[in-house]
Design a protein around this motif. Structure first.
Motif, PDB file in Angstrom:
ATOM      1  N   LEU A  11      -0.135   5.062  11.501  1.00 53.63           N
ATOM      2  CA  LEU A  11      -0.613   4.487  10.227  1.00 53.63           C
ATOM      3  C   LEU A  11      -1.323   3.152  10.391  1.00 53.63           C
ATOM      4  CD1 LEU A  11       2.743   5.060   8.165  1.00 53.63           C
ATOM      5  CD2 LEU A  11       0.435   6.233   7.994  1.00 53.63           C
ATOM      6  N   PHE A  61       1.063   5.269   1.483  1.00 52.58           N
ATOM      7  CA  PHE A  61       0.468   6.214   2.445  1.00 52.58           C
ATOM      8  C   PHE A  61       0.936   7.739   1.811  1.00 52.58           C
ATOM      9  CE2 PHE A  61       0.122   2.715   5.225  1.00 52.58           C
ATOM     10  CZ  PHE A  61      -1.169   2.835   5.699  1.00 52.58           C
ATOM     11  N   VAL A 111       5.690   5.188   2.291  1.00 54.05           N
ATOM     12  CA  VAL A 111       5.240   6.270   2.913  1.00 54.05           C
ATOM     13  C   VAL A 111       5.747   7.438   2.464  1.00 54.05           C
ATOM     14  CG1 VAL A 111       4.689   7.329   5.306  1.00 54.05           C
ATOM     15  CG2 VAL A 111       5.125   4.806   5.118  1.00 54.05           C
ATOM     16  N   ARG A 159      -4.591   6.945   1.583  1.00 54.51           N
ATOM     17  CA  ARG A 159      -4.095   5.793   1.365  1.00 54.51           C
ATOM     18  C   ARG A 159      -4.373   5.295   0.041  1.00 54.51           C
ATOM     19  NH1 ARG A 159      -4.863   0.299   4.820  1.00 54.51           N
ATOM     20  NH2 ARG A 159      -4.237  -1.309   3.199  1.00 54.51           N
ATOM     21  N   THR A 201       0.877  -1.182   0.076  1.00 57.79           N
ATOM     22  CA  THR A 201      -0.104  -0.033  -0.006  1.00 57.79           C
ATOM     23  C   THR A 201       0.958   1.356   0.069  1.00 57.79           C
ATOM     24  OG1 THR A 201      -2.021   1.136   1.006  1.00 57.79           O
ATOM     25  CG2 THR A 201      -0.240   0.273   2.500  1.00 57.79           C
ATOM     26  N   ALA A 217       4.600  -0.906   3.041  1.00 59.89           N
ATOM     27  CA  ALA A 217       4.073   0.353   2.607  1.00 59.89           C
ATOM     28  C   ALA A 217       4.963   1.468   2.486  1.00 59.89           C
ATOM     29  CB  ALA A 217       3.074   0.846   3.858  1.00 59.89           C
TER      30      ALA A 217
END
Length: 335
Positions: free
Chosen positions: A263, A90, A209, A95, A88, A207
């Motif tokens: 998060l 952020f 970020v 998101r 994913t 993730a």
């Protein structure tokens, strides 16, 4: 009978090991020096009682045919496997999906495994910090922090260390190559390793970020071959790491854990911190490697070739073949 060439390689990260492997396989005598306790450089894993966590390179990709062939060798040997994380992203807007079409690979059972395979059979001297190079008519000699000036002489020296570490070695002996190292800016990265009693109920394994102090978070135990406690790796951004390079681990941990919790993460049972002083190449030097044939001095590393594991391996491999070509040219000139 011609005396075999003998080269010193300073640095046992994946670039230095790749270079050493190619030279050794071609019949050149090689001695590899590294200040650490073992090979693999930033393809690194921290281990403790019942846990392990990759805190350097998190994964690698493969595109070049030469590196794809090396990756196949690693996979056949069981020291690398594909990692298929739920990814994913952020950012400041929230998101979004992180994609995942690109194949990502990791060392198994730890990130250090490929480096150890490449190092197998090499003449490797660890915990040996080379701090000066001296050139004489009979060849190169190396001075070390632990043992002073070493007794043997080398036909050439190949530096496979970050640019800021190569710089003080190069300046007294070859200022022109020192300028190449000066042109590459390498930035710090704080890494935090978190341990938990049970798996976190998060719907992603990695993730990216794009805001705040963090740049990457990953469930290390989602990688193939991992066992033991639930572990997560947090990498701070280069900008934040540079601004907080001299901060103590407690301050770093508090800041990064707070952002991880924001998060969706949680406070860990325990943590460990590591500061990579030279981790991220802001502007890689073009060319992949540098070779000064007259002096018998070369440079390789990820900072010369895009800043990735693949780039590091290709850099070392290319330098080795350039050295071999020079050696063949010298033999023909003497014939």
């Amino acid at each position: 009978m011609t005396t075999p060439l003998h080269y010193a390689i300073v640095g046992a990260g994946i670039a230095g090991l790749s270079c050493a492997r190619a030279l050794t396989d071609a019949g050149v005598q090689v001695t590899v020096f590294d200040k650490s306790r073992g090979p693999a450089g930033r393809m690194s894993t921290r281990r403790g009682d019942g846990w392990a966590c990759d805190h350097g390179a998190q994964y690698f990709t493969a595109r070049d045919p030469l590196f794809l062939a090396e990756l196949e060798r690693w996979q056949t040997a069981g020291v690398a496997a594909r990692w298929q994380p739920r990814l994913t992203v952020f950012d400041a807007h929230g998101r979004r999906d992180g994609g995942g079409a690109e194949a990502r690979y990791v060392g198994t059972p730890r990130m250090t495994a490929p480096g150890r395979l490449v190092a197998d059979g090499l003449n490797l001297r660890v915990q040996t910090t080379v701090n000066a190079l001296h050139r004489y008519e009979h060849g190169w000699e190396l001075a070390t922090a632990e043992r002073g000036l070493l007794a043997e002489a080398f036909d050439g020296v190949l530096l496979a260390v970050p640019a800021p570490q190569a710089l003080p070695l190069l300046q007294p002996v070859l200022p022109g190559l020192a300028e190449v190292a000066t042109a590459a800016r390498m930035q710090a990265c704080w890494a935090l390793m978190l341990r938990f009693e049970a798996p976190l109920a998060l719907d992603f394994d990695g993730a990216f970020v794009n805001h705040g102090a963090l740049r990457w978070i990953a469930r290390d135990t989602s990688k193939p071959g991992r066992t033991g406690q639930e572990t997560w790796t947090l990498h701070a951004s280069a900008e934040w790491s540079e601004a907080h390079t001299e901060d103590g681990p407690d301050h770093v941990a508090a800041a990064l854990i707070a952002e991880f919790c924001a998060l969706g993460g949680a406070a860990p049972l325990a943590w460990s911190a590591h500061r990579w002083r030279y981790a991220i190449t802001e502007s890689a030097v073009e060319g992949g490697y540098v070779w000064h044939s007259a002096a018998g001095l070369g440079l390789c590393g990820d900072w010369l070739n895009g800043g990735r594991v693949e780039g590091a391996w290709l850099s070392g491999h290319a330098l080795a073949h350039r050295v071999l070509a020079s050696a063949r040219g010298a033999e023909l000139a003497r014939a």
